[in-house]
Design a protein around this motif. Sequence first.
Motif, short mmCIF file in Angstrom:
data_model
loop_
_atom_site.label_atom_id
_atom_site.label_comp_id
_atom_site.label_asym_id
_atom_site.label_seq_id
_atom_site.Cartn_x
_atom_site.Cartn_y
_atom_site.Cartn_z
N HIS A 53 31.49 -2.29 -69.46
CA HIS A 53 32.88 -1.90 -69.22
C HIS A 53 33.82 -2.87 -69.91
CE1 HIS A 53 32.24 -4.88 -66.07
NE2 HIS A 53 33.47 -4.76 -65.59
N HIS A 55 36.24 -4.97 -68.76
CA HIS A 55 36.78 -6.18 -68.13
C HIS A 55 36.45 -7.43 -68.93
CE1 HIS A 55 37.51 -4.49 -63.80
NE2 HIS A 55 38.57 -4.38 -64.58
N ASP A 57 35.62 -10.49 -68.29
CA ASP A 57 34.44 -11.33 -68.05
C ASP A 57 33.20 -10.76 -68.75
OD1 ASP A 57 34.70 -9.30 -66.08
OD2 ASP A 57 33.36 -10.34 -64.69
N HIS A 58 33.25 -9.49 -69.17
CA HIS A 58 32.11 -8.86 -69.85
C HIS A 58 32.36 -8.65 -71.35
CE1 HIS A 58 30.06 -7.83 -65.98
NE2 HIS A 58 31.29 -8.09 -65.57
N HIS A 138 33.36 1.45 -60.26
CA HIS A 138 34.04 0.16 -60.41
C HIS A 138 35.53 0.42 -60.64
CE1 HIS A 138 34.36 -4.06 -61.10
NE2 HIS A 138 34.50 -4.00 -62.41
N ASP A 159 29.12 -4.38 -63.29
CA ASP A 159 29.84 -4.39 -62.03
C ASP A 159 29.79 -3.01 -61.39
OD1 ASP A 159 30.41 -6.88 -62.91
OD2 ASP A 159 32.58 -6.62 -63.04
ZN LIG Z 1 34.49 -5.58 -63.83
#
Ligand SMILES: [Zn+2]
Length: 253
Positions: A53, A55, A57-58, A138, A159
Amino acid sequence: MKYRVLGCSGGEAPGFRLPSFLVEERLLIDTGSVAMALEVTQQAGIDHILLTHSHLDHTGGLPHLADNILGTRSTPVQVHGIPPTLDGVRSNLLNDVLWPDFTRIPSSAFPTLVYRGVPEGVPFELAEFTITAIRVNHAVETVAYFVEMEGRTLLHVGDTGPTDAIWRHARGVPDLVGICIETTFPNRLQEIADYSGHLTPRSLEKELDKLDRDVPVYVYHLKPALRAEILAELKRVRRQALHVLEEGTLYRF
Ligand SMILES: [Zn+2]
Ligand SMILES: [Zn+2]
């Protein structure tokens, strides 16, 4: 299948790296900490990236990876994800504002990165792997990936909050050898977990009950500040084979 954990924390702090997983040296799942965890020559050896996805952090390591490998490869790195994920990266990250658009550098004809939209629920081939993307639940549109190689399948869940489709799909995968899945918050923050589309040890246990058999489970994405509390609660989850993924460790599935 070699599965190397470059980072697997639900937050970034000294000793805690963001999610990024190297499979057989050539396939990367999410890019959180890749640029700081791998030597540049190893970064240049990655042919395919699967994003769960959009976000940060990814995806946050992708701009640095692209910058590091510029001019080192004869073919572009293929960045795979569902269309909303790729749109998010294109519009908000590698958008010529936050960072250059590496699908046009050094040139549109010979770029550093190319985007490849993946279908949901339909297997597709990627190098020596067969991949199936299944939608999870998510805060933004997100998928989990079933990664099959040589008759062994790993379920890598990015997530997610409570969800059903991955467990339905898993029932039809007899060669499932492992599940890597998030647990972000402790039980006392259940409401925040539900609201933000994440799991606690309590909701993880309910998720695993949806699977019809015991498969080794590897938990990750713990918030660094809440880690001890989450670990204590995970010990009470009734599962024979429940592990916590360790950063910098090579697993074989
Ligand atoms: Zn996420
Ligand atoms: Zn995350």
